[in-house]
Design an enzyme around this catalytic site. Structure first.
Site, PDB file in Angstrom:
ATOM      1  N   ASP A 202     -11.709   2.232   3.114  1.00 46.34           N
ATOM      2  CA  ASP A 202     -11.926   0.784   2.983  1.00 46.34           C
ATOM      3  C   ASP A 202     -13.397   0.481   2.708  1.00 46.34           C
ATOM      4  O   ASP A 202     -13.739  -0.605   2.234  1.00 46.34           O
ATOM      5  CB  ASP A 202     -11.530   0.092   4.302  1.00 46.34           C
TER       6      ASP A 202
ATOM      7  N   LYS B 129       0.843  -1.209   0.000  1.00 42.50           N
ATOM      8  CA  LYS B 129       0.000   0.000   0.000  1.00 42.50           C
ATOM      9  C   LYS B 129       0.872   1.252   0.000  1.00 42.50           C
ATOM     10  O   LYS B 129       0.622   2.199  -0.746  1.00 42.50           O
ATOM     11  CB  LYS B 129      -0.883   0.029   1.260  1.00 42.50           C
TER      12      LYS B 129
ATOM     13  N   GLN C 218      -5.103  -1.557   9.662  1.00 44.52           N
ATOM     14  CA  GLN C 218      -4.837  -2.883   9.119  1.00 44.52           C
ATOM     15  C   GLN C 218      -5.352  -3.972  10.077  1.00 44.52           C
ATOM     16  O   GLN C 218      -5.042  -3.952  11.264  1.00 44.52           O
ATOM     17  CB  GLN C 218      -3.322  -3.043   8.881  1.00 44.52           C
TER      18      GLN C 218
END
Ligand code: NAP
Length: 302
Positions: free
Chosen positions: A121, A54, A98
């Site tokens: 997300d 990422k 995460q």
């Protein structure tokens, strides 16, 4: 017939180049770039390699990328305070925590604490609700389903009026992609059926599909004879079925297999995604798209 391959690796490059160009334009006109923070708790190796990908991608696009690594024993209260700090930080457009988080932390509580307007997300209940309503309400579609829809559209498949069958009903893939494909609008307008472990005639449903999206996590679940000739097949499954030595690095790597029997399926389908190199590369790509979108919403450009 041999199916057209829908390669995530190629579509990723196409999209990232578009994002990069837009970032440069916005920087020139407005003097800002998208800001993305990734909060990583502990040192889970899988999480660390995903986060590294990422970060690399965000930097390549000219984003302001912050990696905030926290120790395994951070308290829930401290993690919530950190999320709150980034919620209030004007230079941050996307916050990513995460997963998995350590057992002493309630991950739902942490994810729900993210400002829905920075939830790139797309898992916050507010964004799940917005996605359900569809149209102008949608801010961030979750990344893997967004990547799937993008692949279908960019492959040239007509979705309007198509029979779309989704195998799997998880909150991260099956349910959102089913919802997205049935919305009124471009790249959607499909007639959608969702099947799962309690479905009586899995084969019968799959055989009707013009677009077959498989996200079950069962290697080779969908048999070649279940595929309608010419169908568009999106195989989301990533299953480790063994190990091999990489020709490039000489190191041990996992052998990955999808949920569809690829070698035979490609002789029947009209288009199909490979595993690996299909849906996989799209998730991080769409995270970047969502972060750019977040900045554009803030600047009133969307
Ligand atoms: P999940 O939460 O385990 O959900 C699997 C779904 O498939 C469930 O709804 C389950 O039905 C259904 N299912 C399982 N076995 C079935 C069978 N034999 N017949 C019919 N339905 C069956 O999995 P997920 O998180 O959605 O992930 C699915 C796959 O996609 C995994 O291989 C995962 O690694 C992969 N994935 C890839 C990406 C990516 O490439 N970026 C991202 C996310 C996931 P029930 O609800 O009835 O149990």
């Amino acid at each position: 017939m041999t199916a057209k391959l829908i390669k995530g690796t190629e579509i990723r490059e196409e999209i990232l180049e578009e994002v990069k160009a837009e970032v440069e334009q916005i920087k020139e006109k407005h003097g800002v770039v998208p800001g993305l923070v990734t909060i990583l708790v502990g040192e889970n190796p899988a999480s660390m390699s995903y986060v590294t990908l990422k970060i690399k991608t965000a930097i390549r696009l000219g984003f302001n990328e912050i990696q905030d690594s926290q120790p395994e024993d951070i308290s829930e209260a401290d993690l919530l305070a950190l999320v709150d700090k980034y919620n209030k930080d004007d230079s941050i457009n996307g916050i990513l925590v995460q997963l998995p988080l350590p057992k002493h932390i309630d991950d739902k509580k942490v994810l729900n604490a993210i400002d829905p307007d920075k939830d790139v997300d797309g898992f916050h209940p507010v964004n799940v609700g917005r996605l359900m309503i569809g149209g102008q309400e949608v801010k961030f579609a979750p990344c893997t389903p967004a990547g799937i829809q993008e692949m279908i559209v960019r492959s040239g498949m007509e979705t309007s009026g198509a029979e779309c069958v989704v195998v799997g009903r998880s909150n991260i893939v099956g349910k959102p992609i089913a919802n997205m494909m049935l919305q009124k609008g471009d790249g959607a307008n499909a007639t959608v059926t969702v099947v799962h472990t309690r479905t009586k005639d899995l084969e019968g449903h799959c055989k009707r599909a013009d677009i077959l999206i498989v996200a079950a996590g069962v290697p080779g679940l969908v048999k070649p004879e279940w595929i309608k000739p010419g169908a568009c097949v999106i195989d989301v499954g990533v299953n480790r079925v063994g190990e091999k030595i990489s020709e490039k690095t000489g190191k041990k790597i996992a052998i990955l297999k999808g949920d569809v029997d690829f070698d035979e399926a490609k002789e029947i389908a009209g288009s199909i995604t490979p595993v690996p190199g299909g849906v996989g590369p799209m998730t991080v790509t769409m995270l970047m798209v969502n972060t750019l979108k977040s900045l554009k919403f803030k600047l009133g450009l969307m």
